[in-house]
Structures are given as structure tokens and as C-alpha cells.
Design a protein around this motif. Structure first.
Motif, PDB file in Angstrom:
ATOM      1  N   GLU A 146       0.833  -1.203   0.000  1.00 30.09           N
ATOM      2  CA  GLU A 146       0.000   0.000   0.000  1.00 30.09           C
ATOM      3  C   GLU A 146       0.864   1.248   0.000  1.00 30.09           C
ATOM      4  N   ALA A 147       1.975   1.227   0.730  1.00 34.72           N
ATOM      5  CA  ALA A 147       2.867   2.373   0.767  1.00 34.72           C
ATOM      6  C   ALA A 147       3.502   2.618  -0.594  1.00 34.72           C
ATOM      7  N   VAL A 148       3.873   1.548  -1.292  1.00 41.36           N
ATOM      8  CA  VAL A 148       4.449   1.700  -2.633  1.00 41.36           C
ATOM      9  C   VAL A 148       3.408   2.287  -3.584  1.00 41.36           C
ATOM     10  N   ASN A 149       2.185   1.802  -3.517  1.00 39.74           N
ATOM     11  CA  ASN A 149       1.126   2.327  -4.377  1.00 39.74           C
ATOM     12  C   ASN A 149       0.829   3.787  -4.074  1.00 39.74           C
ATOM     13  N   ASP A 150       0.813   4.160  -2.796  1.00 37.34           N
ATOM     14  CA  ASP A 150       0.602   5.567  -2.431  1.00 37.34           C
ATOM     15  C   ASP A 150       1.738   6.443  -2.953  1.00 37.34           C
ATOM     16  N   GLY A 151       2.952   5.930  -2.901  1.00 38.36           N
ATOM     17  CA  GLY A 151       4.092   6.683  -3.416  1.00 38.36           C
ATOM     18  C   GLY A 151       4.009   6.890  -4.917  1.00 38.36           C
ATOM     19  N   ILE A 152       3.524   5.895  -5.632  1.00 40.24           N
ATOM     20  CA  ILE A 152       3.370   6.026  -7.076  1.00 40.24           C
ATOM     21  C   ILE A 152       2.341   7.088  -7.409  1.00 40.24           C
ATOM     22  N   VAL A 153       1.220   7.079  -6.692  1.00 45.35           N
ATOM     23  CA  VAL A 153       0.179   8.091  -6.925  1.00 45.35           C
ATOM     24  C   VAL A 153       0.707   9.479  -6.574  1.00 45.35           C
ATOM     25  N   TYR A 154       1.450   9.579  -5.494  1.00 46.07           N
ATOM     26  CA  TYR A 154       2.035  10.853  -5.070  1.00 46.07           C
ATOM     27  C   TYR A 154       2.982  11.391  -6.142  1.00 46.07           C
ATOM     28  N   LEU A 155       3.833  10.549  -6.675  1.00 43.81           N
ATOM     29  CA  LEU A 155       4.766  10.983  -7.718  1.00 43.81           C
ATOM     30  C   LEU A 155       4.056  11.296  -9.027  1.00 43.81           C
ATOM     31  N   MET A 156       2.959  10.615  -9.300  1.00 44.53           N
ATOM     32  CA  MET A 156       2.218  10.840 -10.531  1.00 44.53           C
ATOM     33  C   MET A 156       1.434  12.151 -10.487  1.00 44.53           C
ATOM     34  N   ALA A 157       1.012  12.596  -9.315  1.00 47.47           N
ATOM     35  CA  ALA A 157       0.155  13.770  -9.197  1.00 47.47           C
ATOM     36  C   ALA A 157       0.904  15.070  -9.482  1.00 47.47           C
ATOM     37  N   PHE A 158       2.150  15.162  -9.118  1.00 55.16           N
ATOM     38  CA  PHE A 158       2.868  16.427  -9.239  1.00 55.16           C
ATOM     39  C   PHE A 158       3.031  16.944 -10.670  1.00 55.16           C
ATOM     40  N   PRO A 159       3.331  16.130 -11.656  1.00 57.33           N
ATOM     41  CA  PRO A 159       3.393  16.681 -13.021  1.00 57.33           C
ATOM     42  C   PRO A 159       2.058  17.255 -13.484  1.00 57.33           C
ATOM     43  N   TYR A 160       0.958  16.616 -13.119  1.00 61.95           N
ATOM     44  CA  TYR A 160      -0.352  17.133 -13.513  1.00 61.95           C
ATOM     45  C   TYR A 160      -0.673  18.441 -12.804  1.00 61.95           C
ATOM     46  N   ILE A 161      -0.339  18.528 -11.531  1.00 64.49           N
ATOM     47  CA  ILE A 161      -0.559  19.771 -10.795  1.00 64.49           C
ATOM     48  C   ILE A 161       0.295  20.882 -11.395  1.00 64.49           C
ATOM     49  N   LEU A 162       1.545  20.596 -11.702  1.00 62.53           N
ATOM     50  CA  LEU A 162       2.424  21.585 -12.316  1.00 62.53           C
ATOM     51  C   LEU A 162       1.893  22.031 -13.670  1.00 62.53           C
ATOM     52  N   LEU A 163       1.388  21.107 -14.449  1.00 61.04           N
ATOM     53  CA  LEU A 163       0.809  21.441 -15.749  1.00 61.04           C
ATOM     54  C   LEU A 163      -0.421  22.333 -15.594  1.00 61.04           C
ATOM     55  N   LEU A 164      -1.265  22.043 -14.631  1.00 60.26           N
ATOM     56  CA  LEU A 164      -2.444  22.873 -14.392  1.00 60.26           C
ATOM     57  C   LEU A 164      -2.061  24.283 -13.953  1.00 60.26           C
ATOM     58  N   VAL A 165      -1.080  24.394 -13.078  1.00 60.42           N
ATOM     59  CA  VAL A 165      -0.644  25.711 -12.612  1.00 60.42           C
ATOM     60  C   VAL A 165      -0.053  26.518 -13.763  1.00 60.42           C
ATOM     61  N   CYS A 166       0.797  25.889 -14.565  1.00 61.37           N
ATOM     62  CA  CYS A 166       1.381  26.588 -15.719  1.00 61.37           C
ATOM     63  C   CYS A 166       0.301  26.995 -16.719  1.00 61.37           C
ATOM     64  N   GLY A 167      -0.660  26.132 -16.958  1.00 58.41           N
ATOM     65  CA  GLY A 167      -1.757  26.464 -17.862  1.00 58.41           C
ATOM     66  C   GLY A 167      -2.578  27.628 -17.346  1.00 58.41           C
ATOM     67  N   PHE A 168      -2.837  27.653 -16.053  1.00 57.79           N
ATOM     68  CA  PHE A 168      -3.590  28.753 -15.466  1.00 57.79           C
ATOM     69  C   PHE A 168      -2.823  30.067 -15.574  1.00 57.79           C
ATOM     70  N   ILE A 169      -1.511  30.027 -15.345  1.00 59.74           N
ATOM     71  CA  ILE A 169      -0.693  31.244 -15.458  1.00 59.74           C
ATOM     72  C   ILE A 169      -0.688  31.742 -16.894  1.00 59.74           C
ATOM     73  N   ILE A 170      -0.529  30.845 -17.844  1.00 54.59           N
ATOM     74  CA  ILE A 170      -0.551  31.248 -19.259  1.00 54.59           C
ATOM     75  C   ILE A 170      -1.916  31.810 -19.624  1.00 54.59           C
ATOM     76  N   PHE A 171      -2.991  31.206 -19.131  1.00 54.99           N
ATOM     77  CA  PHE A 171      -4.338  31.710 -19.382  1.00 54.99           C
ATOM     78  C   PHE A 171      -4.498  33.127 -18.843  1.00 54.99           C
ATOM     79  N   ARG A 172      -4.002  33.377 -17.631  1.00 53.17           N
ATOM     80  CA  ARG A 172      -4.115  34.713 -17.040  1.00 53.17           C
ATOM     81  C   ARG A 172      -3.307  35.736 -17.832  1.00 53.17           C
TER      82      ARG A 172
END
Length: 70
Positions: free
Chosen positions: A36-62
């Protein structure tokens, strides 16, 4: 777009994406806590690129919206 989606669906292969060390550690664990800890770590590592992409997209939109008003 359609063609690439078709090929991904046609040639999809089930993958086992664990390194040998992770597989050995998880197979020896009987309680499943480590798995379970390994799976949580994979999800944690997977989430950051998407969050970064959303933040960059929002900044470009603004920026584009503010240039349009000026």
C-alpha cells in the motif's frame, strides 16, 4: 488523434512496472502494508506533473487574458 488512440487500444499490453528490488520486497511482505505504501508513493509521484501542468496552464491563461484586455 483517432489513429493513435486506435493503435494504443489495439496494441495495449498489460505491464508489470516494478523493478526487481521492489518486487522482491513486496512479495516477502505478508501484511500488505508495504505494498500500500508503494502504491501511495506512485500516486504521489504521478500527481505532481499534472498539478504543475495545471498551474502553468492557469498562469498562461491569465497572461493571455490580461494581454487581450490591454
Amino acid at each position: 488523434m483517432f489513429l493513435s488512440s486506435f493503435f494504443f487500444l489495439l496494441f495495449s499490453v498489460e505491464g508489470f512496472a516494478q523493478c526487481a528490488m521492489c518486487r522482491a520486497a513486496l512479495e516477502t511482505e505478508e501484511t500488505g502494508v508495504k505494498a500500500e505504501a508503494v502504491n501511495d508513493g506512485i500516486v504521489y509521484l504521478m500527481a505532481f506533473p499534472y498539478i504543475l501542468l495545471l498551474v502553468c496552464g492557469f498562469i498562461i491563461f491569465r497572461i493571455m487574458k490580461s494581454k487581450k484586455k490591454a
